[in-house]
Design a protein around this motif. Structure first.
Motif, mmCIF file in Angstrom:
data_model
loop_
_atom_site.group_PDB
_atom_site.id
_atom_site.type_symbol
_atom_site.label_atom_id
_atom_site.label_comp_id
_atom_site.label_asym_id
_atom_site.label_seq_id
_atom_site.Cartn_x
_atom_site.Cartn_y
_atom_site.Cartn_z
ATOM 1 N N UNK A 4 0.837 -1.204 0.000
ATOM 2 C CA UNK A 4 0.000 0.000 0.000
ATOM 3 C C UNK A 4 0.873 1.255 0.000
ATOM 4 N N UNK A 5 1.897 1.253 0.852
ATOM 5 C CA UNK A 5 2.788 2.421 0.924
ATOM 6 C C UNK A 5 3.531 2.634 -0.396
ATOM 7 N N UNK A 6 3.920 1.555 -1.047
ATOM 8 C CA UNK A 6 4.628 1.691 -2.328
ATOM 9 C C UNK A 6 3.711 2.284 -3.393
ATOM 10 N N UNK A 7 2.456 1.823 -3.441
ATOM 11 C CA UNK A 7 1.515 2.366 -4.419
ATOM 12 C C UNK A 7 1.227 3.840 -4.136
ATOM 13 N N UNK A 8 1.025 4.179 -2.860
ATOM 14 C CA UNK A 8 0.728 5.564 -2.510
ATOM 15 C C UNK A 8 1.924 6.473 -2.809
ATOM 16 N N UNK A 9 3.118 5.988 -2.498
ATOM 17 C CA UNK A 9 4.321 6.770 -2.779
ATOM 18 C C UNK A 9 4.475 7.022 -4.278
ATOM 19 N N UNK A 10 4.214 6.031 -5.100
ATOM 20 C CA UNK A 10 4.320 6.182 -6.547
ATOM 21 C C UNK A 10 3.288 7.178 -7.072
ATOM 22 N N UNK A 11 2.059 7.098 -6.523
ATOM 23 C CA UNK A 11 1.013 8.016 -6.955
ATOM 24 C C UNK A 11 1.356 9.453 -6.570
ATOM 25 N N UNK A 12 1.901 9.670 -5.365
ATOM 26 C CA UNK A 12 2.309 11.009 -4.950
ATOM 27 C C UNK A 12 3.432 11.543 -5.850
#
Length: 489
Positions: A43-51
């Protein structure tokens, strides 16, 4: 799963499995914790990529469309906050994978070693230690139970022989030779009662003499389990605390600071002393401090020929009504000419004996005969009991028999099935939905709420009651109040 629920205890044969199961559950907890952190890292990896993508998109847009000046400066600074937040979340992802999951994997590898059976050998070793410590005790206990069973069987035969002797003395049609045989059989069985009683007492004495050795061996293995659980619990508390610190680095706002302070306080309070208290509580329920009903000599008490329904009252059972007995193969209907006057024998009985007698009555098993009036009286008894038992299913509010199969009536009564109801085992495990609310009327029943799911453990008995599990409670409930999922159209 509900059929395999273990009763609390420790000293009884096989009760050590609580501790083996706790060890297995501990291994699963380590795996589940790693799985949870892996999902959070994704989840953190996906959110970081989206940011990051968000920041790049709008920085290019601002550079292309906004003229240089204060507006462009503050706008780019705000976009930079998204890029910085992306790096923070990406850092949390790295911590979860490189620190938390890696540390959990190393601990599991060092503490648990996979055997050829594809499972941790430590679990098998603990179970083997318990079985080895319990094997001599189980052997002596089985021998004692065998002697007690023989003693009880002879006692029942002696009581049956006494009744036959008394009937022969009042029956003028019985010959002198037959009466003499009745008397000799009774005397022989009286001697056998004394002999089996001595054997039973002797094996019980041998069992109690070995008790201290048995307790010492079991306590040693239990101590090993407690030490392993202490080590695992300390590791789990430590790894949770470390994970929380990484999470707390994400945000330090006033809205979330109080929550993290409370979480930190809860973790700090879960120290070694708290774990010790948990272990002590476990020991009081499933360990060496658990109470136990040690075997002791129990004097024979005549069985009560009273067939009680499941959950029915047995307080009125006061004695045994004995009538003339005939051979099973004669199949002669009882008439006034071939029926001797009945002899009523009142016997004191304890509440524990009610409903626990062997499926065969003493006269059936000892003399190969049956009561010429037992069948009809049993049938009438169950007809009466179906109207007066406390476990007759109450119809749901507003239920009408003509409304269809959604609220089935009570099942047909079968005296034999009710007679052996106390020996029924959990052979069914089904998921069912509750159709009506039900408030328990007795302590062995469970409450039902319309719409909730319940696990059905047994088929309906002769009175239409099932055993089930709902909300962590196991008890009786009306079968017509639920509908199994497999039965849905």
């Amino acid at each position: 799963m509900a059929a395999d629920v273990l009763a609390p205890g420790f000293w009884e044969v096989g009760s050590y499995k609580h501790n083996v199961k706790r060890f297995k559950d501990g291994v699963e907890q380590l795996d589940d914790y790693s799985k949870m952190n892996r999902e959070r890292a994704e989840i953190e990896a996906k959110y970081s990529k989206m940011l990051s993508q968000h920041a790049e998109k709008w920085r290019a847009h601002v550079d292309r469309t906004v003229s240089a000046g204060s507006v462009k400066t503050v706008w780019n600074e705000l976009i930079g906050e998204a890029a910085a937040l992306s790096r923070v979340h990406n850092g949390l992802k790295d911590h979860l994978i490189e620190d938390i999951m890696n540390e959990t994997t190393i601990y599991r590898k060092n503490s648990l070693h996979t055997s050829l059976l594809k499972g941790p050998k430590e679990i098998r070793e603990i179970e083997d230690h318990f079985e080895k410590a319990q094997k001599p005790w189980k052997k002596l206990a089985d021998k004692m139970e065998d002697k007690r069973t023989k003693y009880y069987n002879v006692c029942r035969q002696e009581k049956s022989a006494l009744v036959n002797l008394q009937n022969s003395q009042t029956d003028t049609s019985v010959s002198v030779d037959a009466a003499t045989k009745f008397r000799e059989r009774h005397e022989k069985l009286k001697e056998e009662v004394q002999k089996t009683k001595i054997d039973y007492q002797k094996t019980l004495t041998n069992l109690n003499e070995y008790k201290n050795v048995y307790m010492e061996a079991m306590a040693h293995v239990f101590k090993m389990c407690q030490e392993k659980e202490m080590d695992r619990s300390q590791f789990m508390i430590g790894i949770v605390q470390k994970t929380q610190r990484y999470h707390a680095e994400l945000i330090r706002s006033s809205q979330m600071s109080g929550l993290h302070q409370q979480l930190e306080q809860s973790i700090r309070s879960s120290d070694s002393e708290a774990i010790k208290r948990d272990l002590a509580q476990w020991s009081r329920v499933n360990g060496v401090d658990a109470p136990s009903d040690w075997p002791s000599f129990v004097e024979y008490s005549p069985e009560i020929r009273n067939i009680a329904s499941r959950g029915g009252s047995t307080k009125d059972a006061g004695g045994v009504i004995l009538t003339r007995q005939i051979n099973k193969n004669e199949e002669i209907p009882a008439t006034a000419s071939n029926t001797l006057p009945s002899v009523a024998v009142n016997t004191a009985s304890s509440h524990e004996d009610v409903g626990k007698s062997s499926p065969k009555s003493s006269s059936d098993s000892d003399t190969g005969t049956f009561d010429s009036r037992k069948h009809n009286s049993t049938t009438n008894k169950y007809k009466t009991q179906s109207q007066t038992s406390s476990h007759i299913q109450p119809p749901p509010i507003g239920w009408n028999p003509s409304e269809g199969p959604d609220s089935p009536p009570l099942s047909a009564e079968t005296p034999d099935s009710a007679k052996y109801g106390d020996f029924e085992e959990y052979t069914t495990s089904k998921q069912a939905i509750v159709l009506y609310d039900y408030a328990p009327a007795e302590g062995d029943e469970i409450a039902l709420r319309k719409g909730e799911m319940i696990e059905v453990l047994t088929e309906p008995d002769s009175l239409g009651w099932c055993t089930g599990k709902a909300n962590g409670m196991v008890g009786l409930f009306p079968a017509s109040y639920v509908q199994c999922q497999a039965e849905k159209a």
